[in-house]
Every structure is written in C-alpha cells, then in structure tokens.
Write a protein that holds these residues in place. Structure first.
Motif, PDB file in Angstrom:
ATOM      1  N   LEU A 140      54.879  -1.248 -44.686  1.00 28.35           N
ATOM      2  CA  LEU A 140      54.025  -0.176 -44.170  1.00 28.35           C
ATOM      3  C   LEU A 140      54.101   1.096 -45.014  1.00 28.35           C
ATOM      4  O   LEU A 140      53.735   2.174 -44.544  1.00 28.35           O
ATOM      5  N   GLY A 141      54.559   0.976 -46.240  1.00 21.88           N
ATOM      6  CA  GLY A 141      54.592   2.150 -47.103  1.00 21.88           C
ATOM      7  C   GLY A 141      55.447   3.257 -46.537  1.00 21.88           C
ATOM      8  O   GLY A 141      56.652   3.114 -46.361  1.00 21.88           O
ATOM      9  N   SER A 142      54.799   4.375 -46.188  1.00 24.73           N
ATOM     10  CA  SER A 142      55.523   5.528 -45.650  1.00 24.73           C
ATOM     11  C   SER A 142      55.687   5.471 -44.146  1.00 24.73           C
ATOM     12  O   SER A 142      56.346   6.342 -43.562  1.00 24.73           O
ATOM     13  N   GLY A 143      55.076   4.492 -43.488  1.00 23.77           N
ATOM     14  CA  GLY A 143      55.250   4.334 -42.050  1.00 23.77           C
ATOM     15  C   GLY A 143      54.555   5.393 -41.219  1.00 23.77           C
ATOM     16  O   GLY A 143      54.937   5.637 -40.078  1.00 23.77           O
ATOM     17  N   LEU A 144      53.517   6.014 -41.782  1.00 25.32           N
ATOM     18  CA  LEU A 144      52.755   7.007 -41.041  1.00 25.32           C
ATOM     19  C   LEU A 144      51.675   6.326 -40.208  1.00 25.32           C
ATOM     20  O   LEU A 144      51.383   5.132 -40.383  1.00 25.32           O
ATOM     21  N   GLU A 145      51.056   7.076 -39.315  1.00 25.83           N
ATOM     22  CA  GLU A 145      50.042   6.523 -38.419  1.00 25.83           C
ATOM     23  C   GLU A 145      48.948   5.797 -39.199  1.00 25.83           C
ATOM     24  O   GLU A 145      48.517   4.704 -38.822  1.00 25.83           O
ATOM     25  N   ALA A 146      48.520   6.380 -40.305  1.00 29.99           N
ATOM     26  CA  ALA A 146      47.427   5.789 -41.090  1.00 29.99           C
ATOM     27  C   ALA A 146      47.810   4.455 -41.701  1.00 29.99           C
ATOM     28  O   ALA A 146      46.932   3.614 -41.973  1.00 29.99           O
ATOM     29  N   ASN A 147      49.095   4.231 -41.943  1.00 30.60           N
ATOM     30  CA  ASN A 147      49.532   2.993 -42.581  1.00 30.60           C
ATOM     31  C   ASN A 147      49.401   1.772 -41.674  1.00 30.60           C
ATOM     32  O   ASN A 147      49.502   0.627 -42.137  1.00 30.60           O
ATOM     33  N   TYR A 148      49.185   1.996 -40.381  1.00 27.12           N
ATOM     34  CA  TYR A 148      49.056   0.875 -39.444  1.00 27.12           C
ATOM     35  C   TYR A 148      47.632   0.340 -39.358  1.00 27.12           C
ATOM     36  O   TYR A 148      47.395  -0.705 -38.736  1.00 27.12           O
ATOM     37  N   ALA A 149      46.686   1.028 -39.959  1.00 30.39           N
ATOM     38  CA  ALA A 149      45.277   0.624 -39.870  1.00 30.39           C
ATOM     39  C   ALA A 149      45.075  -0.792 -40.399  1.00 30.39           C
ATOM     40  O   ALA A 149      45.465  -1.119 -41.530  1.00 30.39           O
TER      41      ALA A 149
END
Length: 546
Positions: A140-149
């Motif tokens: 998930l890369g940086s694990g931010l909200e956008a990475n879950y898309a």
C-alpha cells in the motif's frame, strides 16, 4: 476501599484539591492512603509533604510515588519528599515479549523475515493466534487513504512505509478498510525499532520489519501480486530479567535534609491498569471490556506497596505507619545492578518476606516539619539512617543514631551484624580509603518476644574527601543465614559557604533620572552556594556609614 478524586482531566489538578483529599482520607479513618501523584519540586517542607507528615502523625500510612523525573540525583518530587511518608521508586520485573518469524511466499521464490517487532495490537486478535496462519499480503505504499483506492484488503496483511503520516492514523485507516494486520518498513532502511504503541480497540496487529529486511520484503511484495505470508513461529523471549531500576524513576536525596528517598522500589513497568473507558474515544465510552492499558511509572509502583501495607495491617492491626515502613525496608531485596541508596533505598519490596517477618530493626531519629508556619523538630522512627549533611571544616566529625531490634517470634535469636560500605554508586566515595567508619555491635542477642537497643556511630576524619558515603548494615540470623534484615545508611560531606559571586554591571548609580541615556541604576547579583541552603539572608551595607 475509598477513592478520592483530587485531579482533573489528564492528571492535572490543584494543590488545594490534593490537600483536601488527604484531609478527607484522614477524617474518614483510612488506614492506608496511596498517592500516585506529585510535582517535580524537591522540598521536604513543601505544602503537600507537610500534609503527608501530618497524616502519618494521625496514624495513617501514606504511600507516595517518587516521581518520573529520573535519572539524576535530587529529582525526587513532592509529596514524595515527606520525611514520614513511604516513598516508592519503580523497578522492572521479568518480562517476555513475543517475537514473530515468518516467510513470504511468491511465484519467484520465498523470503524469510527473521526479525519482526510488535508495534500495536487490539483486544480481539491475540498476536499468538497468528502462529502458522498464512495471509495474503498487499503493498500500500505510504498507507494513506488514497492508497486504498481499487484495492481489496479485507482479511489481508497491508504493507506500508512509516512516513507521511503518524503510525496511529495509518493503523486506524487500515482497520477501517478491513485489513487483518499491518507490516511496516523504513523505506530508507535505517530504523531498527519503532517502539510499542500499546493495545487499543482502534488498532489492529501491527508489525515492523527493520532495516534492510523490511526493504527486501516490500520489494518482493511489489514484484509479486498475490504474495502470501506465513507466520512460521511466534516465540516468547525474555526482554528483561527484572529487578532493575528504570531510568525514569526519580532519585534522591531530598534537598536540605538529605533523607534517603525513595525508601523502596516496586514493579512499575508495563503494569496492566484500568483507564477511563472513553480514553479510546466516544464509541467506547460504555465499553469497559477495553478500559485497560499497560502503563509505566512510579504511579504504577506505588499501589503495589499500598496493597502490601494493607496486608501487613490485616495480619497485625496494631502496626503503626513507622512499623510498616520499617518492615518493608528491612525485608526488601537487592536489585541486580549497582545502585546508590539514594536511588533505591532498601531495595525492591518483598511481600512474602514482609508478611512472614517476625523481626523489626527500627531506627530512632528526628526530622523537621512545619507547624503553624514554623519549623518544628519531631520524632521519627524509620528503616534507614540518614546522617544528612556534615561540614567537617578541618575537624574530625562524629554522629550517632540509636536503633532497636524487636524479636516478635517465640524463639531467641542472635544476629551477626556487618557494616557494608559501597562505593562508585552515583558519586559515593571509598569509605575505607578516606578513613570513614561506622561502629556498632558485631553481634546482638534478642530474647523471644523482646527487644534490644543498639548504637550506631559515624566517624569522619577531617582528611576525608567531600561527597557521599553510603551502604547497608546487615543483620543475619546465626541459625538461619537466609534470614537477613538491612538498614541503608548515608552521609554527605559538604563545604559551607559561597562558591563565587558576580555583580553585573559592577558600576551603577542610585540616580533616578530616567532621561539620561547612560544611566544604569540597577545590577544583577549572581552567586553559587557550595551546598544546599533553605534560606538566604542578604545584608546590604552602606559604604560610608557601615
């Protein structure tokens, strides 16, 4: 058992409320009061310290936290500085941690993760249950909200770096999207550890794979869609053997009086404690199943001693607060490393020995408290000999104390007595090399159900180096070498006077014409004492009239 709330939200409060709580506990007839609170102010005559002295004089055993301002000398806080209170430092116990190991399985080969650190956990998924589980892992890369898309992470491990957002928020986001666990790594490959965030219902099990192992694991996951990770083993390893003084525990001595504080230590690391249910957020305000947290501090150590004090009173309701303090100090166990008596007092509390002890070695002394805003000497019975400070001033110095050995058993007992000085503990000096000595009985016989007094004399030659001299007087039963009681002692040799003084500027005037640009009509006076002082008298002398 009574509870008095004297502090407000987040542990803050007023002196007035604390004093009112102490007074109320005394008026309500409490036998033992526990004070897991304090201020970083080392003064044995601070208002809360005087209140503790007064409570003890009314027959209440007051057990007080030393404070969490260690690890330097004089960091003991008030009311832990109260002479008559029983002040508690924090030591650790034998602790174990879980150490997971596992293997990443991919189409291009396997990769082991030999070391994984547990960073966070919840209440529903015990870490040990992951053993031999195999789960799909998603990068998930940086694990931010956008990475879950566009990614399904339900029931899976999500892998992310440790940057761009705080770890707690990353964990909360992963839980929101249904992840089973989190693997963290440092994409710079430098971090060896992240530390433990704790157990929280808003968390999910979170692991950190350190340094290059984390980078290698993430690279492999990115290259292989559908990779899985198996937790091959989760071992329980010893992280500490216990009985070490923890760095945060405040140290003595008390200023001015140089009392030995804390008198004792107790377990104060990672203690499972109740917390307000709403500490986990409004969604959990009524859920007391998760209102627990592992906390560290002398505030966690102090209740252990309060409970043991209550057990002593249950066994013998006639014990005075001074008896309880003395028995707990007499029967304490030494910690594993080399510590000053100003750091650990008599040692780590031993509840079994204390409860089953039938001997008490008690020191008769006196201390200073306040009465109607005036200093007053009162009698003190305790389990340590604090000779305080002495200023030889070019002459030999002697000091004396008296102690009493109470044999409450139904058998005569004879004790071998040994004076054991210790050096290189904090700034303690070599007593033998400096000619400092303590004289007392070498052997004491006490009849059954009887007591015997013994004198303890300190001799300091004028040639002795300034500093602390300390140690323990040990009383060993001749017929049972495992029955040992100890009295810690200490004295600090100081020099009187002022070390230096600076007046800046050294030329000024009493002229009050504020319009004169070159006018200097005040000065700063800076000076340093050679030893601690409670009060200072500043005398100004007129040059012309004296």
């Amino acid at each position: 058992m009574y509870a008095y709330r004297v502090l407000g939200p987040f542990g803050s409060g007023s002196l007035t409320a604390i004093l009112a709580g102490i007074d109320k506990a005394v008026m309500d007839g409490m036998d033992v009061i526990n004070l897991s609170l304090g201020t970083n102010y080392n003064d044995p005559l601070f208002v809360t310290s005087v209140a503790i002295n007064n409570a003890v004089l009314q027959g209440v055993t007051a057990v007080v936290a030393a404070g969490n301002a260690g690890s330097n000398p004089y960091t003991i806080g008030s009311p832990g500085t109260a002479a008559l209170g029983l002040t508690v430092g924090a030591s650790d116990v034998r602790t174990t941690v879980l150490q997971p190991q596992g293997t990443l399985h991919t189409n291009t080969g396997d990769l082991t993760a030999p070391k994984m650190e547990i960073n966070a956990e919840d209440f529903d998924n015990p870490i040990i249950d992951f053993k031999e589980q195999t789960l799909q892992i998603v990068d998930l890369g940086s694990g931010l909200e956008a990475n879950y898309a566009g990614k399904d992470v339900t029931g899976k491990i999500v892998m992310m770096d440790i940057y761009y957002a705080n770890i707690s928020s990353k964990i909360a986001t992963a839980k929101k999207y249904g992840a089973k666990a989190i693997f963290l790594y440092d994409d710079e490959g430098r971090r060896d550890s992240l530390g433990y965030l704790g157990q929280n219902p808003k968390y999910i099990p979170t692991f950190f794979v350190p340094k290059q192992d984390g980078l290698a694991l993430d690279t492999k996951v990115k290259q292989n869609n559908g990779a899985t990770f198996k937790f091959d083993d989760i071992k329980e390893v010893v992280s500490s053997e216990g009985d070490h003084l923890v760095p945060f525990s405040s140290r003595g001595p008390t200023k001015v009086t140089y009392d030995i504080k804390p008198e004792i230590t107790a377990p104060g690391v990672q203690i499972l404690s109740t917390v307000p249910a709403n500490i986990n957020g409004p969604d959990y305000s009524e859920n007391y199943n998760v209102a627990y947290k592992k906390l560290s501090g002398t505030s966690m150590a102090t209740p252990h001693v309060s409970g043991i004090a209550a057990l002593l009173l249950q066994k013998n309701p006639n014990l005075e607060p001074s008896d309880i303090k003395t028995i707990l100090m007499n029967t304490a166990d030494p910690l594993k490393d080399a510590y000053s008596v100003y750091e650990v007092g008599a040692g780590r509390v031993d509840p079994y020995e204390a409860i089953h002890s039938d001997v008490e070695v008690q020191v008769s002394d006196e201390t200073t408290t306040l009465s109607k805003d005036k200093e007053k000497k009162i009698k003190e019975k305790t389990g340590a000999i604090s000779f305080g400070t002495l200023a030889p001033g070019g002459e030999d110095v002697e000091d004396n104390r008296s102690l009493t050995i109470y044999n409450n058993s139904n058998q005569e007992k004879t004790f071998d007595v040994k004076v054991a000085f210790q050096k290189d503990r904090a700034d303690s000096k070599d007593a033998e090399a400096n000619g400092v000595s303590i004289s007392t009985d070498k052997m004491i016989k006490v009849n059954a159900g009887s007591s015997k007094k013994s004198a303890v004399s300190l001799f300091v030659p004028k040639s002795a180096s300034l500093g602390t001299y300390e140690g323990y007087i040990m009383y060993t039963n001749q017929s049972n070498s495992e029955e040992v009681y100890q009295i810690p002692f200490a004295v600090r040799l100081v020099e009187k006077g002022i070390n230096g003084m600076i007046v800046s500027p050294n030329v000024f005037t009493t002229e009050s014409d504020s319009f004169h640009l070159a006018l200097v009509n005040n000065a700063s006076l800076m000076f340093e004492f050679k030893s601690h002082m409670r009060t200072v008298d500043l005398v100004l002398e007129d040059v012309k009239t004296n």
